[in-house]
Motif scaffolding. Structure first.
Motif, short mmCIF file in Angstrom:
data_model
loop_
_atom_site.label_atom_id
_atom_site.label_comp_id
_atom_site.label_asym_id
_atom_site.label_seq_id
_atom_site.Cartn_x
_atom_site.Cartn_y
_atom_site.Cartn_z
N VAL A 1 0.86 -1.19 0.00
CA VAL A 1 0.00 0.00 0.00
C VAL A 1 0.89 1.24 0.00
CG1 VAL A 1 -1.80 1.28 1.19
CG2 VAL A 1 -1.81 -1.22 1.24
N GLU A 2 0.92 1.95 -1.13
CA GLU A 2 1.75 3.15 -1.25
C GLU A 2 1.05 4.39 -0.68
OE1 GLU A 2 4.79 3.03 -2.25
OE2 GLU A 2 4.74 0.92 -2.85
N SER A 3 -0.28 4.52 -0.91
CA SER A 3 -1.00 5.69 -0.41
C SER A 3 -2.48 5.35 -0.28
CB SER A 3 -0.82 6.89 -1.35
OG SER A 3 -1.39 6.63 -2.61
N VAL A 4 -3.20 6.15 0.52
CA VAL A 4 -4.63 5.97 0.69
C VAL A 4 -5.38 7.06 -0.07
CG1 VAL A 4 -4.38 4.88 2.95
CG2 VAL A 4 -4.69 7.35 2.79
N ALA A 5 -6.64 6.78 -0.40
CA ALA A 5 -7.47 7.77 -1.10
C ALA A 5 -8.05 8.73 -0.06
CB ALA A 5 -8.59 7.09 -1.87
N SER A 6 -8.10 10.02 -0.44
CA SER A 6 -8.67 11.02 0.46
C SER A 6 -9.50 12.00 -0.33
CB SER A 6 -7.54 11.76 1.19
OG SER A 6 -8.07 12.83 1.96
N ALA A 7 -10.53 12.53 0.30
CA ALA A 7 -11.35 13.56 -0.33
C ALA A 7 -10.67 14.91 -0.16
CB ALA A 7 -12.73 13.60 0.30
N GLN A 8 -11.08 15.88 -0.96
CA GLN A 8 -10.58 17.24 -0.82
C GLN A 8 -11.39 17.96 0.26
OE1 GLN A 8 -10.62 19.46 -4.48
NE2 GLN A 8 -10.46 21.43 -3.43
N TYR A 9 -10.68 18.70 1.12
CA TYR A 9 -11.34 19.43 2.21
C TYR A 9 -10.94 20.89 2.17
CZ TYR A 9 -12.17 14.79 4.20
OH TYR A 9 -12.56 13.49 4.39
N VAL A 10 -11.91 21.76 2.40
CA VAL A 10 -11.65 23.20 2.51
C VAL A 10 -12.15 23.66 3.87
CG1 VAL A 10 -12.24 25.50 1.67
CG2 VAL A 10 -11.78 23.67 0.04
N THR A 11 -11.27 24.28 4.65
CA THR A 11 -11.66 24.88 5.92
C THR A 11 -11.59 26.39 5.75
OG1 THR A 11 -10.74 23.01 7.14
CG2 THR A 11 -11.17 25.03 8.38
N GLY A 12 -12.74 27.04 5.83
CA GLY A 12 -12.77 28.48 5.63
C GLY A 12 -12.27 29.25 6.82
N GLY A 13 -11.87 30.50 6.58
CA GLY A 13 -11.45 31.38 7.65
C GLY A 13 -12.67 31.94 8.37
N LYS A 14 -12.44 32.66 9.44
CA LYS A 14 -13.54 33.22 10.22
C LYS A 14 -14.22 34.35 9.46
CE LYS A 14 -14.51 34.63 15.00
NZ LYS A 14 -15.50 35.65 14.67
N PHE A 15 -15.55 34.42 9.57
CA PHE A 15 -16.31 35.49 8.92
C PHE A 15 -15.84 36.85 9.43
CE2 PHE A 15 -20.16 32.40 8.81
CZ PHE A 15 -19.55 31.68 7.79
N SER A 16 -15.89 37.84 8.55
CA SER A 16 -15.47 39.19 8.95
C SER A 16 -16.58 39.93 9.70
CB SER A 16 -15.06 39.99 7.71
OG SER A 16 -16.17 40.12 6.82
N SER A 17 -17.83 39.50 9.53
CA SER A 17 -18.95 40.19 10.16
C SER A 17 -18.93 40.01 11.68
CB SER A 17 -20.28 39.67 9.61
OG SER A 17 -21.36 40.22 10.31
N ASP A 18 -19.23 41.10 12.41
CA ASP A 18 -19.34 41.02 13.86
C ASP A 18 -20.67 40.44 14.29
OD1 ASP A 18 -16.83 42.16 14.18
OD2 ASP A 18 -17.62 44.21 14.18
N GLU A 19 -21.62 40.41 13.36
CA GLU A 19 -22.95 39.88 13.67
C GLU A 19 -22.90 38.35 13.73
OE1 GLU A 19 -27.40 39.72 11.58
OE2 GLU A 19 -25.82 41.02 10.77
N LYS A 20 -23.65 37.76 14.66
CA LYS A 20 -23.73 36.31 14.78
C LYS A 20 -24.59 35.77 13.65
CE LYS A 20 -23.30 32.39 17.24
NZ LYS A 20 -22.04 31.75 17.60
N LEU A 21 -23.99 35.00 12.74
CA LEU A 21 -24.71 34.49 11.57
C LEU A 21 -25.12 33.03 11.76
CD1 LEU A 21 -22.37 36.01 8.82
CD2 LEU A 21 -24.55 36.92 9.62
N THR A 22 -26.16 32.64 11.03
CA THR A 22 -26.62 31.24 11.03
C THR A 22 -26.73 30.77 9.59
OG1 THR A 22 -28.99 31.72 10.87
CG2 THR A 22 -28.02 31.78 13.07
N SER A 23 -27.08 29.50 9.41
CA SER A 23 -27.22 28.94 8.06
C SER A 23 -28.35 29.60 7.29
CB SER A 23 -27.46 27.43 8.14
OG SER A 23 -28.64 27.15 8.88
N LYS A 24 -29.29 30.26 8.00
CA LYS A 24 -30.40 30.92 7.34
C LYS A 24 -30.09 32.39 7.03
CE LYS A 24 -33.93 27.94 9.40
NZ LYS A 24 -35.15 27.88 10.26
N SER A 25 -28.92 32.86 7.46
CA SER A 25 -28.54 34.25 7.21
C SER A 25 -28.29 34.47 5.72
CB SER A 25 -27.29 34.61 8.01
OG SER A 25 -27.52 34.52 9.40
#
Length: 771
Positions: free
Chosen positions: A100-124
């Motif tokens: 086994v030379e290598s394993v398969a992996s998915a691509q992942y993106v971790t975003g930075g913190k939002f710039s808004s001071d307002e508390k946002l939700t998924s419905k924002s």
């Protein structure tokens, strides 16, 4: 049921006599009730057995006739922390060497913190997070691609849906205020990209013009998406191309698929603009017409009240004297309330002394003053109260004069409330329709005007390069453009990190294999890659799974014996002659255990010597006793040590050498030995015998006139018999009711006759001087 009195003349206990007579007659009803009870018990018993028989048929017997279950293989790995494996029927037996030379992996993106001071939700909304309207987000993953153009209503949930459609997963972390995006499948073929662009001013302005003409703001999400799809088609062309396509269409020339899309997009947008203009014009015309009629009604109501003209006709409805009186009282009450609160406060708002005083307080002071003037003994006003009254009286004339205006307002308000009682009349509705038609006629051809107004923005929109590439359009939500390559936090990416997708690479017996998944199928083997270990050779040993085949046969024998035991118990049960279902009176006279034993005796014997059950038992035993010829030699179950041992068990099977079976454990284990030495022969014999039993059972549960499909008993016949018994019971119950009524009538007649006889005897005795 008849109602009678016990014999007052005859001295007979009529009720008791009739009950005794009816008790004898009720025997026939009881017999029918017993038939119904036995039918229901029999149906219940058969349903239970049918479920168990069918369970054998679809379970362990079905496995026994399936070839793949005899070809199972087992595997072992020299390092299961790196690699596990399972073997299919076609996997070659032996040892396989894998790196086994290598394993398969998915691509992942971790975003930075939002710039808004307002508390946002998924419905924002994205705009509330700082993303500009008109930003285009393009997502590509494998052969899928999706676009999202941000508008005033676009939410994080909308963005998540677009990611999902493109084959990605987006999670909104409300605690950390950032986004996590990943591909749903691993491997480099499933890596994804996110690119952004922003809309230029000319495009934005023309788009808004088109939105206004088609009524975009009033559409639902699907309608808005459809409009944006049409605009995308026009965006990809120019005004000259659109004109050329329309000219070809006008001349009935054949269009290419792409040209047909341009024509349809243009026409649909034009139609939407015309439809929205007509709809808006109709709504405006109706609104103006209703206002015209409402204003007219209000004017007539007001005039009728002011001039005191009862029985005024208002669009076919009479405004009577009683209604005018009620109207005035309501207006006066409203005016008084308004005058004493709003008007008082307005006129005296600048009078310091009355800042915290109401008109009601003034009235009380006036009453107190009147009483004090009338009698020296009454309570006199204080100096402060005198000042309050003086302050009020200084503007009293102005306050009093204001009432007329207040009353007019109250009349107007009452008329506006009253108008609904008159604008629904046939005459008012007709007038509204008439005025609406006039308004529409005055508006002219609004559809054509809307289409004409659409020409300029469509031309500009088509000729404008709508979007300009952007690297930081999503910086406010911690994202930059992604091309699939690994990116560390920072580096102008708003704190975003990208983990690159990778493939699994393994070498199998010298052959190099690349896979986007960590589950790799090759030559009948399924390899499950756990971790990479370059340079380490993992050995996977594949061997025949003797235990699996043996246990399959053992499970079948166990299931068959359990079912056979239950069927035999039912068929060879003791007779219940002389036992009938208990009546309610009989149950009351017995304990619960006695009732249970009595009914259990009957239930156990319901299938005693039953022809259907006997036929099934005989067919099952015969199928398993048949022999099969392989390579010119006859084989049966007993050839592999699967035998019956005791006649009293009536066909139960035992596996010789089975250490869990006291009746077979002392014999040689022929079955395991046969599987080890010649598994193909074991498979062919057991498969053939199992198939015979399977086919026999299939034939037994075919649908007939008296039984349903997948049913081993005559369920239709039992249902038909039950229906007949219930009809018979109804007939018998009716007969008993009629008979009981007749008995009561006959006894009543007898009492009447005896009474007359007694009366006549008394009269005769009196005449003879014997009374």
């Amino acid at each position: 049921m008849g109602i009678g009195l016990s014999g007052m003349v005859s001295g007979l206990d009529t009720d008791t006599l009739i009950k005794q007579l009816m008790s004898a007659e009720r025997t026939r009803v009881t017999k029918v009730e017993n038939k119904i009870t036995k039918n229901e018990w029999l149906t219940e018993k058969w349903k239970d057995l049918n479920t168990k028989i069918y369970s054998l048929y679809t379970g362990s017997l079905s496995k026994m006739k399936t070839q793949g279950n005899y070809l199972t293989k087992k595997t072992s790995s020299s390092n299961e922390n790196v690699l596990k494996a399972t073997a299919g029927a076609s996997a070659p037996i032996g040892t396989h060497y894998i790196t086994v030379e290598s394993v398969a992996s998915a691509q992942y993106v971790t975003g930075g913190k939002f710039s808004s001071d307002e508390k946002l939700t998924s419905k924002s909304k994205l705009v509330d997070a700082g993303v500009a309207v008109g930003t285009k987000i393009s997502i590509a993953c494998g052969d899928k691609s999706e676009e999202l153009i941000v508008d005033e209503d676009t939410t994080f949930t909308n963005l998540s849906e677009v990611c999902k459609n493109a084959g990605l997963t987006m999670n909104f972390d409300e605690t950390r205020q950032c986004l996590f995006i990943s591909s749903r499948q691993s491997g480099t073929e499933n890596k994804f990209s996110i690119t952004t662009s922003t809309e230029n001013t000319v495009s934005a302005d023309t788009r808004k013009s088109i939105y206004e003409l088609v009524g975009y703001s009033s559409m639902d999400d699907s309608g808005k998406k459809a409009v944006n799809t049409l605009l995308s088609t026009l965006e990809a062309s120019s005004s000259a191309e659109i004109s050329a396509v329309l000219a070809k269409a006008e001349g009935s020339e054949e269009l290419t698929a792409e040209e047909a899309k341009i024509r349809d997009a243009y026409r649909i947008l034009m139609d939407k603009a015309a439809e929205y203009a007509e709809k808006t014009a109709a709504a405006d015309a109706e609104k103006d017409a209703k206002k015209f009629v409402d204003d007219d009604i209000i004017a007539k109501l007001t005039a009728a009240v002011e001039n005191d003209t009862p029985d005024t006709d208002i669009y076919g409805n009479e405004f009577t004297a009683e209604q005018i009186t009620s109207f005035k009282e309501k207006a006066q009450a409203s005016a008084k309330k308004m005058h004493e609160t709003d008007t008082f406060r307005e006129i005296y708002k600048d009078v310091e002394e009355l800042k915290d005083v109401s008109y009601a307080d003034i009235v009380k002071l006036q009453e107190k003053k009147t009483a004090a003037d009338a009698s020296p003994d009454a309570e006199q006003l204080t100096e402060e109260e005198e000042k309050l009254l003086a302050a009020f009286e200084a503007k009293e004339a102005e306050f009093t004069a204001a009432y007329d205006d207040v009353y007019k307002k109250a009349v107007q308000a009452c008329a506006e409330e009253e108008v609904k009682n008159y604008n629904t009349s046939d005459a008012a509705v007709a007038k509204i329709e008439e005025k609406k038609a006039e308004n529409l006629a005055a508006a002219g051809d609004v559809a054509q005007a809307a289409k004409a107004a659409m020409l300029d923005p469509i031309e500009k929109y088509a000729d404008t390069n709508r979007f300009d590439a952007s690297d930081n359009a999503l910086a406010a939500i911690g994202l930059g453009n992604v091309d699939g390559s690994a990116i560390s936090a920072g580096a102008g990416t708003a704190g975003m990190t990208v983990f690159e997708a990778s493939d699994a690479k393994v070498t199998v017996n010298g052959a190099e294999i690349t896979s986007s998944s960590n589950s790799i199928s090759i030559n009948g083997l399924t390899l499950d890659v756990i971790s990479a270990a370059p340079g380490e050779t993992i050995s996977i040993n594949v061997s025949q799974d003797i235990d699996s085949v043996y246990n399959m046969v053992k499970n079948f024998v166990k299931d068959y014996n359990e079912l056979l035991g239950e069927l035999n118990s039912a068929y060879y049960a003791e007779s219940a002659r002389g036992y009938d279902p208990l009546t309610d009176e009989q149950k009351d006279a017995m304990s619960d255990k006695e009732v249970e034993r009595w009914e259990g005796k009957i239930k156990d014997s319901l299938l005693r010597r039953d022809n259907t059950l006997g036929s099934l038992l005989s067919a099952m035993r015969s199928s398993l006793n048949e022999s099969v010829q392989v390579d010119g030699k006859d084989y049966s179950l007993s050839s592999f040590g699967i035998c019956t041992t005791k006649y009293t068990e009536k066909g139960k099977l035992h596996i010789y050498g089975d250490q869990d079976d006291p009746d077979g454990m002392m014999y040689e284990d022929k079955l395991r030995k046969a599987i080890e030495e010649d598994p193909d022969k074991v498979m062919e014999v057991l498969q053939s015998i199992s198939k015979k039993l399977y086919d026999t059972m299939s034939d037994k549960m075919k649908a007939t006139e008296i039984s349903s499909a997948l049913t081993f008993y005559n369920d239709k016949q039992l249902t038909k018999e039950l229906t007949g018994y219930k009809k018979q019971l109804s007939t018998e119950e009716s007969r008993l009711t009629e008979l009981e009524d007749r008995y009561y009538k006959q006894f009543a007649s007898m009492e009447t006759a005896l009474s007359k006889l007694s009366s006549q005897s008394s009269s005769l005795a009196s005449m003879l001087g014997q009374g």
